[in-house]
Scaffold this active site. Structure first.
Site, short mmCIF file in Angstrom:
data_model
loop_
_atom_site.label_atom_id
_atom_site.label_comp_id
_atom_site.label_asym_id
_atom_site.label_seq_id
_atom_site.Cartn_x
_atom_site.Cartn_y
_atom_site.Cartn_z
N GLU A 57 0.67 -1.53 0.30
CA GLU A 57 -0.06 0.33 -0.14
C GLU A 57 0.89 1.05 0.13
OE1 GLU A 57 -3.20 1.08 -0.26
OE2 GLU A 57 -3.62 -1.44 -0.61
N HIS A 102 -3.95 3.40 -5.20
CA HIS A 102 -4.74 3.26 -4.67
C HIS A 102 -6.33 3.91 -4.97
CE1 HIS A 102 -6.24 -0.78 -3.21
NE2 HIS A 102 -6.81 -0.45 -3.73
#
Length: 311
Positions: free
Chosen positions: A258, A278
């Site tokens: 992430e 993302h």
């Protein structure tokens, strides 16, 4: 009193969540809403330690945190994929798990199309040229119309992406069958598509599904789009292919970690890319849909009618 814990922000106001969950708080459930991300697994475990029902989104939930949740009976994952959750531990502890499939179908599909347009029309290069007093020389684009778009994974998001591509006049092919998408085998799809768009879940079988060998099958003027899950593409191999000019470009919203990404992450120095941290799922409309699904999941579980079942 039983506890409902929303263990990370869900992108809507506390007032919205409180209203959506009023049917449960009216039945004696106490609601705790955390407005910041946990710092680590220990912190997340503290958040859910007294929860009977808990909600997370895309923050990882591992055994370390689950071991602190001695009262937890139900986990709602406010996300489509659940590869960031230790499902095996949930099963061992008898914790029922649901996801929120469907809330981000439109938002992710639109980002995939946006990345195709950005790469084909050289939007980032155009901004740079305008900002530095240059003309449009060297910025001639390509139209999606009449291109072949290969969809790998024709679930809800892949199917919606396919329909949006068709609206532009593209020919669409898929690596798995669907009523109105022409089926072909994966190698043929990679060899013949001008645009390859990934829409697979991340599983043991799809980890680095698109590797150096599969990248080598793509046409040199093809572009690759991934708005699905990180880890499906070997991003080191992708960065190398881009630097060598073996494919023309890539639009990537998901990575094998992430964001924030480290400065030496290979794709950050690769040419002809559109990279986003993302955000495919994150639109105003999707957040509202997700909150409504969360509330419905919780209410249904309490009534003995679990929905969107993972385990």
């Amino acid at each position: 009193m039983k506890e409902i814990v929303i263990a990370q922000p869900l992108g809507v106001s506390k007032e919205t969540l409180s209203t959506l969950l009023a049917p449960l708080t009216g039945r004696g459930y106490h609601l705790t809403l955390w407005d910041s991300l946990p710092e680590n697994q220990d912190d997340l475990g503290n958040h859910i330690s007294k929860a009977d029902l808990a909600v997370i989104a895309n923050y990882p939930l591992k055994k370390e945190a689950l071991d602190k949740a001695s009262s937890l009976k139900y986990l709602c994952v406010a996300f489509t994929g659940v590869d960031h959750v230790d499902i095996d531990t949930c099963r061992e502890k008898g914790i029922a798990v649901s996801n929120c499939a469907g809330y981000s179908t439109e938002s992710v599909a639109e980002l995939a199309i946006g990345m195709m347009l950005s790469l084909y029309r050289k939007l980032a290069e155009g901004k740079d040229a305008a900002a530095h007093g240059k003309t449009g020389a060297g910025l001639r684009g390509i139209e999606i119309k009449d291109c072949t778009v290969g969809i790998i994974g024709t679930g809800a998001i892949g199917y919606r992406t396919a329909n949006l591509a068709k609206a532009f006049g593209a020919k669409v092919i898929g690596s798995n069958s669907h009523d109105d998408i022409t089926y072909t085998d994966l190698n043929t799809l990679l060899q013949t598509s001008d645009i390859v768009s990934i829409h697979l879940p991340l599983t043991k079988d799809t980890k680095h599904f698109i590797d150096k060998e599969k990248l080598s099958l793509m046409k040199k003027d093809a572009i690759l789009i991934n708005t699905a899950r990180g880890g499906i593409i070997d991003n080191e191999a992708l960065a190398e292919a881009l630097k060598k000019g073996e494919i023309a470009g890539a639009g990537i919203d998901v990575f094998d970690m992430e964001p924030p990404l480290p400065e030496d992450y290979p794709l950050l120095s690769a040419p002809h890319t559109v990279l986003t941290p993302h955000v495919g799922f994150d639109t105003e409309e999707a957040m509202k849909r997700r909150a409504a699904i969360v509330a419905d999941n919780l209410k249904s579980f309490v009534e003995g009618k679990q929905k969107n079942i993972i385990c």
